[in-house]
Write an enzyme that holds these catalytic residues in place. Structure first.
Site, PDB file in Angstrom:
ATOM      1  N   ASP A  33       0.909  -1.627   0.258  1.00  0.00           N
ATOM      2  CA  ASP A  33      -0.453  -0.230  -0.316  1.00  0.00           C
ATOM      3  C   ASP A  33       0.526   1.196  -0.234  1.00  0.00           C
ATOM      4  O   ASP A  33       2.074   1.378   0.686  1.00  0.00           O
ATOM      5  CB  ASP A  33      -0.668   0.160   0.829  1.00  0.00           C
ATOM      6  CG  ASP A  33      -2.077   0.955   1.148  1.00  0.00           C
ATOM      7  OD1 ASP A  33      -3.091   1.236   0.593  1.00  0.00           O
ATOM      8  OD2 ASP A  33      -1.676   2.184   1.161  1.00  0.00           O
ATOM      9  N   ASN A  91     -12.850  -3.690   2.335  1.00  0.00           N
ATOM     10  CA  ASN A  91     -13.697  -2.251   2.637  1.00  0.00           C
ATOM     11  C   ASN A  91     -14.854  -2.379   0.865  1.00  0.00           C
ATOM     12  O   ASN A  91     -14.618  -2.432  -0.129  1.00  0.00           O
ATOM     13  CB  ASN A  91     -12.767  -0.759   3.177  1.00  0.00           C
ATOM     14  CG  ASN A  91     -13.056  -0.653   3.904  1.00  0.00           C
ATOM     15  OD1 ASN A  91     -13.044  -0.690   4.811  1.00  0.00           O
ATOM     16  ND2 ASN A  91     -10.947  -0.015   3.516  1.00  0.00           N
ATOM     17  N   GLU A  99     -12.283   3.233  -0.833  1.00  0.00           N
ATOM     18  CA  GLU A  99     -11.882   4.467  -2.004  1.00  0.00           C
ATOM     19  C   GLU A  99     -11.418   3.730  -3.808  1.00  0.00           C
ATOM     20  O   GLU A  99     -11.834   4.970  -4.277  1.00  0.00           O
ATOM     21  CB  GLU A  99     -10.260   4.948  -1.776  1.00  0.00           C
ATOM     22  CG  GLU A  99     -10.601   5.598  -0.227  1.00  0.00           C
ATOM     23  CD  GLU A  99      -8.536   5.965   0.658  1.00  0.00           C
ATOM     24  OE1 GLU A  99      -8.045   6.106  -0.246  1.00  0.00           O
ATOM     25  OE2 GLU A  99      -9.001   6.989   1.337  1.00  0.00           O
ATOM     26  N   VAL A 100     -10.820   2.808  -3.928  1.00  0.00           N
ATOM     27  CA  VAL A 100     -10.813   2.132  -4.646  1.00  0.00           C
ATOM     28  C   VAL A 100     -11.489   1.376  -5.561  1.00  0.00           C
ATOM     29  O   VAL A 100     -11.971   0.272  -4.509  1.00  0.00           O
ATOM     30  CB  VAL A 100      -9.272   1.693  -4.777  1.00  0.00           C
ATOM     31  CG1 VAL A 100      -8.650   1.362  -6.426  1.00  0.00           C
ATOM     32  CG2 VAL A 100      -8.345   3.213  -4.813  1.00  0.00           C
ATOM     33  N   HIS A 104     -10.471  -5.345  -3.021  1.00  0.00           N
ATOM     34  CA  HIS A 104      -8.799  -5.427  -2.627  1.00  0.00           C
ATOM     35  C   HIS A 104      -9.299  -6.444  -1.785  1.00  0.00           C
ATOM     36  O   HIS A 104      -9.413  -5.679  -0.606  1.00  0.00           O
ATOM     37  CB  HIS A 104      -7.806  -4.620  -2.619  1.00  0.00           C
ATOM     38  CG  HIS A 104      -9.085  -2.485  -2.713  1.00  0.00           C
ATOM     39  ND1 HIS A 104      -9.691  -2.520  -3.211  1.00  0.00           N
ATOM     40  CD2 HIS A 104      -8.078  -2.165  -1.121  1.00  0.00           C
ATOM     41  CE1 HIS A 104      -9.845  -1.078  -2.485  1.00  0.00           C
ATOM     42  NE2 HIS A 104      -9.164  -1.453  -1.526  1.00  0.00           N
ATOM     43  N   HIS A 106      -6.932  -5.480   2.115  1.00  0.00           N
ATOM     44  CA  HIS A 106      -5.790  -4.621   2.767  1.00  0.00           C
ATOM     45  C   HIS A 106      -5.367  -6.406   3.380  1.00  0.00           C
ATOM     46  O   HIS A 106      -5.657  -7.020   4.669  1.00  0.00           O
ATOM     47  CB  HIS A 106      -6.295  -3.909   3.992  1.00  0.00           C
ATOM     48  CG  HIS A 106      -6.946  -3.313   3.388  1.00  0.00           C
ATOM     49  ND1 HIS A 106      -6.073  -2.134   2.856  1.00  0.00           N
ATOM     50  CD2 HIS A 106      -7.862  -2.856   2.426  1.00  0.00           C
ATOM     51  CE1 HIS A 106      -6.453  -0.968   2.011  1.00  0.00           C
ATOM     52  NE2 HIS A 106      -7.735  -1.223   1.967  1.00  0.00           N
TER      53      HIS A 106
HETATM   54  P1  AMP Z   1      -9.554   1.569   0.273  1.00  0.00           P
HETATM   55  O1  AMP Z   1     -10.245   2.638   1.313  1.00  0.00           O
HETATM   56  O2  AMP Z   1      -9.841   0.056   0.920  1.00  0.00           O
HETATM   57  O3  AMP Z   1     -10.444   1.329  -1.456  1.00  0.00           O
HETATM   58  O4  AMP Z   1      -8.076   1.430   0.455  1.00  0.00           O
HETATM   59  C1  AMP Z   1      -7.892   1.651  -0.867  1.00  0.00           C
HETATM   60  C2  AMP Z   1      -6.062   2.036  -0.667  1.00  0.00           C
HETATM   61  O5  AMP Z   1      -5.347   1.966  -1.876  1.00  0.00           O
HETATM   62  C3  AMP Z   1      -6.338   2.969   0.540  1.00  0.00           C
HETATM   63  O6  AMP Z   1      -5.426   2.043   1.472  1.00  0.00           O
HETATM   64  C4  AMP Z   1      -4.268   4.222  -0.185  1.00  0.00           C
HETATM   65  O7  AMP Z   1      -3.604   4.390  -0.002  1.00  0.00           O
HETATM   66  C5  AMP Z   1      -4.086   2.302  -1.375  1.00  0.00           C
HETATM   67  N1  AMP Z   1      -3.450   2.936  -2.365  1.00  0.00           N
HETATM   68  C6  AMP Z   1      -3.898   4.182  -3.612  1.00  0.00           C
HETATM   69  N2  AMP Z   1      -3.394   3.836  -4.760  1.00  0.00           N
HETATM   70  C7  AMP Z   1      -2.493   3.357  -4.449  1.00  0.00           C
HETATM   71  C8  AMP Z   1      -1.564   3.071  -5.493  1.00  0.00           C
HETATM   72  N3  AMP Z   1      -1.002   3.594  -6.346  1.00  0.00           N
HETATM   73  N4  AMP Z   1      -0.651   2.403  -5.009  1.00  0.00           N
HETATM   74  C9  AMP Z   1      -0.811   1.240  -3.872  1.00  0.00           C
HETATM   75  N5  AMP Z   1      -1.779   1.749  -3.072  1.00  0.00           N
HETATM   76  C10 AMP Z   1      -2.529   2.552  -3.551  1.00  0.00           C
END
Ligand code: AMP
Length: 120
Positions: A33, A91, A99-100, A104, A106
């Site tokens: 991350d 999440n 967020e993404v 995924h 973690h």
């Molecule tokens: P979520 O809230 O579960 O969607 O978490 C998304 C995670 O992706 C966060 O912990 C970010 O720090 C991580 N993240 C976002 N962009 C990148 C990236 N380019 N490379 C690695 N991790 C990322």
């Protein structure tokens, strides 16, 4: 929710943007991350277009679920986290704080991680 083919993890999968990759096989890609919340904070993403765990559970074949689960197991073993412990978290959507929009997990480890959630 429609899958956004240009989300950042889709772009990492296509190798359009770099990531600190730990492990890769036909089912999964694992990388550090970019904003780690623990000494070990790894993301494991499937190599298919699932928005979240819910989407994955609805659509993935048994073979893919098995392969993806084994990839997570491999990453956990590679960091030797079994004895001291770890946390896996995924999440979903707004209340989950996603967020993404590419499914995924973690994986956190390397220190005592405390309570699951901060009380409101
Ligand atoms: P979520 O809230 O579960 O969607 O978490 C998304 C995670 O992706 C966060 O912990 C970010 O720090 C991580 N993240 C976002 N962009 C990148 C990236 N380019 N490379 C690695 N991790 C990322």
């Amino acid at each position: 929710m429609e899958y956004d083919k240009n989300n950042i993890f889709a772009r990492i999968l296509r190798k359009e943007i770099p990531a600190d990759i730990i492990y890769e096989d036909e089912y999964a890609l694992a990388f550090h991350d970019v904003n780690p919340q623990a000494p070990i904070h790894v993301l494991v993403i499937p190599k298919k277009e699932y928005v979240s765990f819910f989407d994955f559970a609805e659509k993935a074949s048994p073979e893919f679920v098995y392969g993806f689960t084994k990839a997570i197991h491999h990453v956990i073993k590679s960091f030797d986290l079994r004895k001291d412990g770890f946390r896996i978290l995924s999440n979903h959507s707004v209340h989950g704080g996603q967020e993404v929009p590419h499914f995924h997990f973690h994986i956190f480890g390397g220190r005592p991680l405390g309570r699951m959630l901060t009380p409101p």
